[in-house]
Scaffold this active site. Structure first.
Site, mmCIF file in Angstrom:
data_model
loop_
_atom_site.group_PDB
_atom_site.id
_atom_site.type_symbol
_atom_site.label_atom_id
_atom_site.label_comp_id
_atom_site.label_asym_id
_atom_site.label_seq_id
_atom_site.Cartn_x
_atom_site.Cartn_y
_atom_site.Cartn_z
ATOM 1 N N GLU A 74 -0.973 -8.523 5.604
ATOM 2 C CA GLU A 74 -0.846 -8.166 4.189
ATOM 3 C C GLU A 74 0.416 -8.769 3.570
ATOM 4 O O GLU A 74 0.438 -9.159 2.417
ATOM 5 C CB GLU A 74 -0.797 -6.634 4.067
ATOM 6 C CG GLU A 74 -0.717 -6.116 2.655
ATOM 7 C CD GLU A 74 -0.933 -4.609 2.581
ATOM 8 O OE1 GLU A 74 -0.848 -3.941 3.626
ATOM 9 O OE2 GLU A 74 -1.207 -4.107 1.479
ATOM 10 N N GLU A 84 -7.488 3.626 3.499
ATOM 11 C CA GLU A 84 -7.713 2.910 2.245
ATOM 12 C C GLU A 84 -9.093 2.234 2.312
ATOM 13 O O GLU A 84 -10.051 2.759 1.814
ATOM 14 C CB GLU A 84 -6.579 1.907 2.000
ATOM 15 C CG GLU A 84 -6.694 1.256 0.624
ATOM 16 C CD GLU A 84 -5.361 0.880 0.017
ATOM 17 O OE1 GLU A 84 -4.333 0.998 0.673
ATOM 18 O OE2 GLU A 84 -5.372 0.468 -1.163
HETATM 19 C C1 BGC Z 1 -4.266 -3.002 -1.382
HETATM 20 C C2 BGC Z 1 -4.287 -4.406 -1.909
HETATM 21 C C3 BGC Z 1 -4.613 -4.309 -3.362
HETATM 22 C C4 BGC Z 1 -3.410 -3.645 -3.953
HETATM 23 C C5 BGC Z 1 -3.343 -3.626 -5.423
HETATM 24 C C6 BGC Z 1 -3.159 -2.274 -2.029
HETATM 25 O O1 BGC Z 1 -3.019 -0.999 -1.596
HETATM 26 O O2 BGC Z 1 -4.196 -2.975 -0.019
HETATM 27 O O3 BGC Z 1 -4.801 -5.348 -1.143
HETATM 28 O O4 BGC Z 1 -5.025 -5.443 -3.976
HETATM 29 O O5 BGC Z 1 -3.218 -2.368 -3.425
HETATM 30 O O6 BGC Z 1 -2.081 -3.833 -5.731
#
Ligand code: BGC
Length: 939
Positions: free
Chosen positions: A785, A516
């Protein structure tokens, strides 16, 4: 009531320049018996100590006043800029300003000076202060200009190959794979030999790539910068960099070599995104000899390319290096025996070329592993003791052709092996194929990894020092420090700082490990205040905001990630608002108004779009267009329980308020007035739609109350009732938070702002789920997270959550802003941005006996250092020259406070003393002070 730096509280009624003016009017105190000397230092051009090239015809200059005296204010300055020739000698007469009566020492332009492209200058300044001192002219500092929009004069070269997309997660649901290639492509080496009839006095390399490039000249690496020229939105612009290579060139034969990797351009990113399948490189050497003759060696069809030792490279997959193929001759005139082939000259890209502004990533720090375990014969796991981002340097002895595999993860599985589930499709592997030539050292540099654990296999008995952790991030000066008497808070501070390091490689990313690593805008906006405290982030955010603007879509607004328009939802509440919030917050911390100027036109478009979407003032959007209060605990979906139209309307109001502020700063009162009117309309609609007569919000949960209070959406007469409702929803969770990405950053600042700092401390200090110290207690070395990314009872998050479970996500680290601005009490003042005037207003609580924050502002060190000694509150403060602060101490009366043993009332540097609501506040001029508050009842 004490105010804290929640976002809304960095906003004042439209008073942008009032304070700066009052500073100029200050009388000189002039009471020093011996006139201390006054010098200037820290000369910066465009906010950087050593800008590579300055990309404006009207550069701004900044400096610091150095003086040990108290109450020092600049009263005047004089600037001087002199052009330099290629040989470094001055050309023509200097351009000087008059002696300008002003206290401005940051972002100062030289009137009438218009910089020429590709030119060299030196500049100096001298200053006068209010204590009858004047400085000498400062030492001269050089700067150079970019092409300033001039043509890019070189061909774009490639190897003519197409990079196949790799299998990566994407599509519907994160488990579906897109792309087919099983391995990443090799990097390519480009080279050119040339002769110089005589020694250069000046040589500059201008360089760009669609991809990332490492330049070499005559066998020497040109720079320690990494991943250049960076990661722009390639569909709208590209960056270039420029380096001085005079010393690397010689009379006679020379060679220049460029290693071209995929970087973010042709690597396969999330959802199978690939900007383009064929990386390209372009640049030229501009060489001037003693006689003034210029020779240009530019990329063109006469160059050659070859595959070198890098057999595979890519951001998510990693790097493979065959040391047997390495040959230092490749970038020397002597050459090497690789299979050199003619380059392909590609069509000229249509995007503008922009000089890179923000300092690129570098190797910033080294780490030694804390332990090593052989988990299976020949498989060793090293623990770095810290979740970090970068790579390792390998030192090993092996036979020729022996493959040493290095894998990286953040966590270990219960059986002690690497836990890779949360990397998803990121291979995150470095492979070294040994030369068989004694002790060999190697480190990758075209990929990076987020890891605490490193697995090495393929080497029989790695030495204790076989690996060294190399921490890589944007080379931004660290400016903030915080520490206090609670070791767990200190650990949370450290975890947040590491989160910033790891997610500031090139753009502000959500996470640094899985497939990501995107510039998620919601994460960035909530963390921006904290980030600006920790590091000098002005250039970093200003550069990244270009990508945010580049991604703006008329059909929906700002994107959810930048760079990368169109990849995810557009106009998502709390994500899209980054377009307004980050420029504003960065301006508050840096005072650089160009970040506001750059962004204002797009901000206006955004507000117009919101207005269109919300004709009755309510942004009635479906949750599908956003992410809600992302990852709030206790809600069945990832999107929390705050109604999306409420979130979206609250952020609509906030964007409008900030747009009004920005319009005011930029001298556009009509637009500001219109936005203020619009804001009133939104507030009225919000109240009608969501707030009941008893101050309850229909959804009755923490995030809704926090947004309404922080963004000032509550009727004044219902405010205290709403505060009670907020406190009730927190009590209902046994004083725990129940907030996600949007609510969490607000909880401590809002509680402090409404006079409930004790409750803020309780929430922040919770060691049980959900809370910040829960992860700290469970061994976190970065911010996670999810509040329950790992628990002793359940282990790792399960199901889909297992794949989306980063252990290095800085968003919740936003609370650290409250450490600085409330616990220690160091807070910028929007009416004099960039720390020209600020607050020092510490808030003891949570059984802390000591806290300290210091900040290297552009003016010098500002600090607040308090401790409680035998029940006595003591506060040491530093206020840099040419700034002032409003200091506030917890004390009932003015008489109860002393400074260095004398009564506060006698302190000449303090003015405007006021005692109210259990605090004493006063204005204080620059200097170092020691305050003490006598405990009540003591004389
Ligand atoms: C990310 C987040 C981001 C989110 C949006 C995720 O995959 O890691 O930090 O803000 O998607 O919902």
């Amino acid at each position: 009531m004490k105010s804290s730096t929640s976002l809304a509280k960095l906003i004042r009624p439209l008073v942008a320049t009032a304070f700066a003016l009052s500073l100029v009017a200050l009388p000189g105190t002039g009471y020093c018996a011996e006139s201390p000397s006054l010098t200037v230092s820290h000369l910066r051009c465009e906010g950087l100590d050593t800008p590579k090239v300055v990309d404006t015809t009207a550069p701004r200059f900044s400096w610091r006043l150095d003086s040990t005296a108290r109450g020092v204010q600049q009263t005047a300055y004089q600037l001087r800029v002199t052009e330099l020739g290629a040989d470094g000698k001055t050309v023509g007469a200097p351009q000087e300003s008059a002696r300008v009566a002003s206290d401005q020492s940051q972002w100062v332009e030289l009137p009438g000076f218009v910089a020429k492209p590709k030119a060299r200058y030196q500049w100096q300044v001298r200053v006068w202060d209010n204590q009858k001192n004047d400085s000498d002219w400062s030492p001269a500092v050089n700067f150079e200009t970019s092409l300033l929009g001039g043509a890019w004069e070189a061909d774009w070269l490639s190897d003519g190959m197409v990079v196949a997309r790799m299998a990566t997660t994407g599509g519907k649901g994160i488990r579906k794979k897109v792309g087919a290639a099983k391995s990443a492509p090799p990097a390519r080496n480009f080279r050119k030999e040339f002769k110089l009839p005589n020694a250069p006095v000046r040589a500059k390399l201008y360089l760009s790539a669609f991809g990332v490039v490492e330049p070499w000249v005559n066998g020497q690496k040109v720079t320690e910068d990494l991943f250049i020229p960076g990661w722009p939105d390639y569909s709208k612009r590209n960056f270039y960099v420029a380096y001085d290579v005079t010393k690397q060139l010689q009379t006679g034969p020379n060679a220049v070599g460029l290693v071209l990797g995929e970087g973010w351009y042709s690597s396969t990113l999330i959802l199978g995104k690939q900007y383009g399948p064929t990386p390209m490189v372009s640049g030229w050497l501009e060489i001037v000899d003693q006689a003034g003759k210029t020779t240009v060696v530019a990329t063109d069809s006469s160059w050659q390319w070859a595959n070198g030792p890098i057999l595979e490279n890519g951001i998510y997959p990693g790097e493979t290096f065959d040391a047997r193929r390495d040959d230092a001759g490749w970038s020397k005139a002597a050459g090497c025996a690789w299979t050199w082939q003619p380059v392909k000259v590609e069509a000229k890209p249509k995007v503008p070329m922009i000089a890179r502004y923000s300092p690129p990533a570098r190797r910033i720090q080294e780490m030694k592993p804390v332990s090593r375990k052989e988990i299976r014969p020949g498989v060793f796991i090293y623990d770095m003791g810290q979740n970090m981002v970068g790579w390792v340097r390998l030192k090993a002895q092996a036979a020729a052709g022996q493959q040493i595999k290095i894998r990286f993860t953040e966590m270990l599985a219960p059986d002690g092996s690497l836990y890779t589930k949360n990397l998803r499709s990121a291979k995150a592997t470095a492979l070294y194929i040994a030369k068989g030539d004694g002790v060999e050292t190697w480190e990758p540099r075209f990929s990076y990894f987020g890891f605490r654990y490193v697995e090495i296999s393929g080497v029989t008995a790695p030495a204790d020092d076989a690996i060294t952790g190399v921490v890589v991030h944007a080379n931004l000066p660290r400016i903030g420090q915080f520490e206090c008497s609670n070791p767990m808070l200190n650990k949370l501070y450290s975890n947040t700082l590491w989160g910033q390091k790891g997610n500031f490689v090139e753009v502000p990313t959500d996470c640094p490990q899985r497939d990501e690593r995107m510039g998620w805008t919601g994460d960035a906006q909530v963390f921006c205040n904290t980030a600006n405290y920790n590091m000098a982030c002005g250039p970093f955010y200003r550069q990244w905001m270009a990508s945010v603007r580049d991604g703006y879509l008329d059909r929906g607004g700002y994107g959810s990630v930048a760079p990368g328009a169109n990849m995810f939802k557009v106009g998502a509440a709390g994500w899209a608002d980054v377009g307004v919030i980050v420029p504003w917050m960065t301006w508050v911390h840096t005072g650089d108004r160009r970040i506001l100027e750059d962004n204002f036109a797009t901000i206006q478009k955004w507000i117009a779009l919101l207005e269109q979407q919300a004709p009755d003032g309510i942004r009635r959007m479906d949750i599908k267009t956003g992410y809600g209060d992302w990852l709030a605990p206790g809600s069945p979906s990832n999107q929390g329980s705050t109604p999306y139209p409420l979130l979206a309307t609250a952020y609509y109001a906030q964007s409008t308020r900030l747009a009004a502020e920005i319009a005011t700063v930029l001298g556009k009162p009509d637009i500001a007035a219109r936005y203020c009117e619009l804001l009133e309309k939104i507030k009225t609609a919000f109240r009608k739609e969501f707030i009941k007569d008893d101050g309850q919000i229909t959804s009755d949960e923490q995030t809704a109350y926090l947004l309404a209070l922080d963004f000032d959406l509550v009727q004044p007469e219902l405010r205290s009732k709403m505060i009670a409702n907020l406190a009730r929803t927190i009590a209902a969770k046994d004083n725990h938070l129940a907030t996600g990405f949007l609510g969490t950053p607000l909880i401590a600042p809002v509680l402090s702002d409404v006079g409930l700092s004790d409750l803020a401390y309780k929430v922040v200090l919770q060691e049980t789920y959900p809370g910040w110290l829960y992860s700290v207690k469970n061994g976190a070395t970065t911010v996670w997270e999810r509040w329950d990314s790992w628990t002793p009872e359940k282990g790792f998050s399960k199901g889909d959550n297992a794949a989306m479970n980063s252990f290095n996500h800085y968003a919740y680290g936003a609370v650290v802003g409250w450490f600085y601005d409330t616990i220690a009490g160091l807070k910028p003042d929007v009416s004099a941005p960039g720390w020209k005037h600020f607050e020092i207003s510490p808030t003891p609580g949570g059984k802390l006996t000591h806290a300290k924050a210091s900040l290297e502002t552009a003016y010098g060190i500002a600090s607040s250092d308090w401790r409680i000694v035998d029940g006595r509150f003591e506060l040491a403060v530093k206020i840099p020259p040419n700034t002032q602060a409003r200091v506030s101490l917890p004390a009932a009366t003015i008489e109860s406070i002393t400074e260095a043993g004398s009564d506060l009332g006698e302190l000449r540097e303090a003015s405007g003393l006021r005692a109210e609501n259990g605090r004493v506040s006063f204005n204080l001029t620059s200097g170092t002070y020691q305050f003490a508050v006598k405990p009540a009842g003591k004389k």
